[in-house]
Design a protein around this motif. Sequence first.
Motif, PDB file in Angstrom:
ATOM      1  N   UNK A 123      47.358  18.374 -17.982  1.00  0.00           N
ATOM      2  CA  UNK A 123      46.034  17.541 -17.924  1.00  0.00           C
ATOM      3  C   UNK A 123      46.182  16.532 -16.952  1.00  0.00           C
ATOM      4  N   UNK A 177      32.712  12.716 -19.697  1.00  0.00           N
ATOM      5  CA  UNK A 177      33.329  13.894 -20.119  1.00  0.00           C
ATOM      6  C   UNK A 177      32.224  14.952 -20.165  1.00  0.00           C
ATOM      7  N   UNK A 202      39.390   8.109 -13.004  1.00  0.00           N
ATOM      8  CA  UNK A 202      39.435   7.825 -14.215  1.00  0.00           C
ATOM      9  C   UNK A 202      39.953   6.208 -14.462  1.00  0.00           C
ATOM     10  N   UNK A 249      43.930  12.047 -10.830  1.00  0.00           N
ATOM     11  CA  UNK A 249      42.835  11.696 -11.804  1.00  0.00           C
ATOM     12  C   UNK A 249      42.398  10.209 -11.448  1.00  0.00           C
ATOM     13  N   UNK A 283      49.059  10.802 -15.132  1.00  0.00           N
ATOM     14  CA  UNK A 283      47.848  10.482 -15.538  1.00  0.00           C
ATOM     15  C   UNK A 283      47.473   8.932 -15.199  1.00  0.00           C
ATOM     16  N   UNK A 307      27.147  11.543 -18.838  1.00  0.00           N
ATOM     17  CA  UNK A 307      26.955  12.880 -18.354  1.00  0.00           C
ATOM     18  C   UNK A 307      25.829  13.470 -19.170  1.00  0.00           C
ATOM     19  N   UNK A 341      38.855  12.823 -22.194  1.00  0.00           N
ATOM     20  CA  UNK A 341      39.484  13.640 -20.960  1.00  0.00           C
ATOM     21  C   UNK A 341      40.433  14.543 -21.445  1.00  0.00           C
ATOM     22  N   UNK A 342      40.837  14.338 -22.641  1.00  0.00           N
ATOM     23  CA  UNK A 342      41.825  15.403 -22.766  1.00  0.00           C
ATOM     24  C   UNK A 342      42.069  15.559 -24.374  1.00  0.00           C
ATOM     25  N   UNK A 352      40.840   9.576 -25.944  1.00  0.00           N
ATOM     26  CA  UNK A 352      39.667   9.709 -24.923  1.00  0.00           C
ATOM     27  C   UNK A 352      39.160  11.215 -24.783  1.00  0.00           C
TER      28      UNK A 352
END
Lengths: 588, 401
Positions: free
Chosen positions: B47, A197, B123, B120, B88, B195, A166-167, A164
């Motif tokens: 992260x 993102x 998410x 997070x 995460x 976005x 996000x990372x 994904x």
Amino acid sequence: MTAPAWLDVLNETLDACAAHGRADLAERLRRRRDQRAPGTRIAVVGFPKQGKGYLLNALLNAPVCAVGDASTPAVPTEIGYAADPAAILVGHARENVPVGDLAKELEVRPPGSLRRVEVGLPRELLGTGLVLVDTPAIGDPRSPRTAATLDVLADAHAVILVSDATQELQPAELALARHIRTWCPALVLALTKIDVSPDWRELAARNRAALSETGVVADVFPVSATVRQAAAKAGDAALNGRSGFPELLNWVGEQAARPIERTRALAAAVSVRAAAVELVETLQTRLNAVSQDNGVDQVTLLHQAQRRTEELRRQNVRWQNMLSDEITDLISDAEYDLRERTRVIVRHVDRTFDEGDPVQIWPDFQTWLEENLAEAVETNYNWVSDRSEWIAQAVASTFGPHYGHAPELPLTGSGVDSIPEVGTPKIERFKIGQKLFTGLRGSYGGVLMFGLVTSLAGLPLINPVSLGAGVAFATKSVRDEGGMRLQRRQALAKAAAQRHVDDVFIRFSKEIKDEVRQVQRRLRDHFAALSDQLSEELTRQRELIIAGSAERDRRTQRVKKEIDRLAALHRKAGALGATARDIRELSA
Amino acid sequence: MTTLDVRELLNEAAAHYRDRPHAVAMLRECLERLDEPLRVGFIGTPGTGKSTLVSALAEWPTRALREIDLFDTPAFAEHVDATVRLVRHLEPDELAGTRSVGGSAFARQTAVNSVLVLGRADEVGAGRIDALLTAKQLARRAWREDPDCAGFQGVIAVAGQLGYAGRALRDDEFEVLRALASISRPELERYLLSVDSFVDDPFPVRVSPESRRHLVSRFGLYGVRLAITLIRTGCDSRLKLSAELVHRSGLGDLRDTLAGCFVARAEALKARTAVLRLEGLLAAEPLPHGDRLAARVERFAAAAHDFRELRLIAGIRGGRTALSGEDAEEAVRLLGAQGLAPTERLGLEPDADPAEIHAGAESALVRWRHEAERADAAHAERAAARVIVRSAEGLLSLFVA
């Protein structure tokens, strides 16, 4: 139909894998060879929570895979074409369930009861026989889920790796990509969740760079399942274009459009190359190991063997001297010991018969003597036996700790049972008649002597005095006679006992000497054999060392030749892949 | 055992180690640390949002967190008194890595210094509007059911970015959000799809692409969606929106947990760190007569009621005891989950008079002593009740002097 060209190359490599003990590689090649599925198989793999399920559902425009908070299934799901939607759970049996209930059904199944799920959907994309395989999320390398996924990869012709936005790609993901690319002709990275993102473009660029740095050839397709879903709902083609899915679908279509024979040839080519590389690595390691014991080590080994030989020679002299010295000592010691023990017995015998009357004590004495003699002999024997053991150990120890086990030394037994019985000496009893006769003889002299003296005084020959003297004389002579007889008996008993002890001593000292000599012989034989064996071993070792280098050279040559052969296979497979690709490019 | 005893213990150890300068220096450092603020380390793979969370908490002008120092990825895990561990996802593979293994008996017995954070949280569930609620449920379930989570004082879902942005919400940001909220829901929907749509597409209202980009980088797309929904449903001032965002982000939960489990027990946790380091020293460089010191370390573990209270609070809140409902509430309150002051423990007004406190403590003692001696209760239940009894006794002991 003639066998395709790749089959020969694959079979040859497979044989090589099996021959060099890489059953794992052989198994992978075998699966490539025996695959009979009618269409291209594309596996979708990735780590947990990367959006695999969303991606597949968006690809197919159908809620086939479990998404969201539910943990992803532990078995692969194969999605192929079917005129009517259908889902089959494949465990011990095949069970039809409605596609819509698939996620629910999977949740209630006990883990391990299913092998895979087969889903059929009426989608044009799947019409060419394409099969999309959703795999369990990769995680802990030891978990069965991960194993199941890696298993799917062995059959896949192309792979979509999901990560994904996000990372960045993690090291584990890069390693996975590398592994896939080695075994699979086609790999793409689907970068999911680009809708949430803000900086997915930079991330995609970084991922591309990371992939090419790792040496992985793979396109990156940024996608958003959410956007595609919205586009589908609104029927908005422009929005669909933004989701990134058209490009990904294009790629999937390209994979599916290629004739299966070519796809299989490509896959076989890549697999052969991967197997050949791994095999060469194995052989190279082996080769390096071989060349490492070469050279210096061998000289050292030879020197070692030489040293051991000399040592053995010195050892031989040492143990032989030791054995003969010890045995001589043992013989003289053993004889002295037995002599000493019997002397004690004899002294006791003398003391006993200086005072005792054999007539009365002989039976008791006989038992005592036999017991004591037996005990003496036995003790002596045990002592000899112990000393023999000790000698064996001492000699064995000169051979060093590895050979420190002495032979068994069973003595033939002390033979105490065979000690002869003590012969009863001829002991005369002083019987009543003899006593009477002796008394009469004594009284006769007394009566006569005193009768003559008293007759001078005018008394008759038989008178009270002469009678008294007769009685006194009779008593004395009976006593004297008894004493003499006792002494004679005692002397007789002593002589008998001593003779017996002497007999026993002579007999057993001889026996013990024989035993000790036996021990000596046995030890000598044993250690001589051991010494022979050692020297033989050394000789063989030296021969091996000398012959070894020649053998090693031969083996090295063989491995080198094998590597050359594998390199040729690798080249051939490369050519196969190239032709297949050319054909594809021509036909495209 | 109090901090005073730990000081004494450290001083005595320093006397024993007087011929080894580095050991003495280490013990001195431990002593000094006892006067310093509690150190909380944030640990997790890259992260997971550590830095965001640390800065969100650190710049918070809140009394509850004034007494602690926060460390983003401490170099030495043993140099912090408590840890916040971030993951995460609550996936088995990730959780397996969080379990602390080994350590001395004392370390394991008193391991009540760690909180697990599902960073997070926005998410979760592919950014649906109920993502945070789902994440909270997931966290709660994991804490109750997953054995890998049992060792933590709490499992909390936090959307660090959202919390941070919400707490530091500026007036201009609020105005932009309000302008967006004024657009009708169906019309705005397509702009909130991704976005890219939010930033690039021509907008029906005058909001510059720069401020849109700024907004999405600060709140995330999920945050923007949530904020707009909140404004529509009544959060019509900056302060209201800010408070609601912080509340929803889980940052408040985290702050309360840190305050209740760590700040309130700072003395005990700092003492624990010091004793652990002393224990390490004793093991690495044994003293000829170190047995006595080791024995005192053990006694510290046995006597420290704070740790037992913390463990039981975690047990009750994590749903691993038979207590539930009001009983559970009363129990954790008595154990000091809402503050260690007698009034806080007894649930009384802060200005309650001593007689009231005494009476309250006494009735609590009687009630829980009864629980502790109930023949039909399971052993674990009675053991839990005994810990509460001991807490109540502690309250009463204040009146002895």
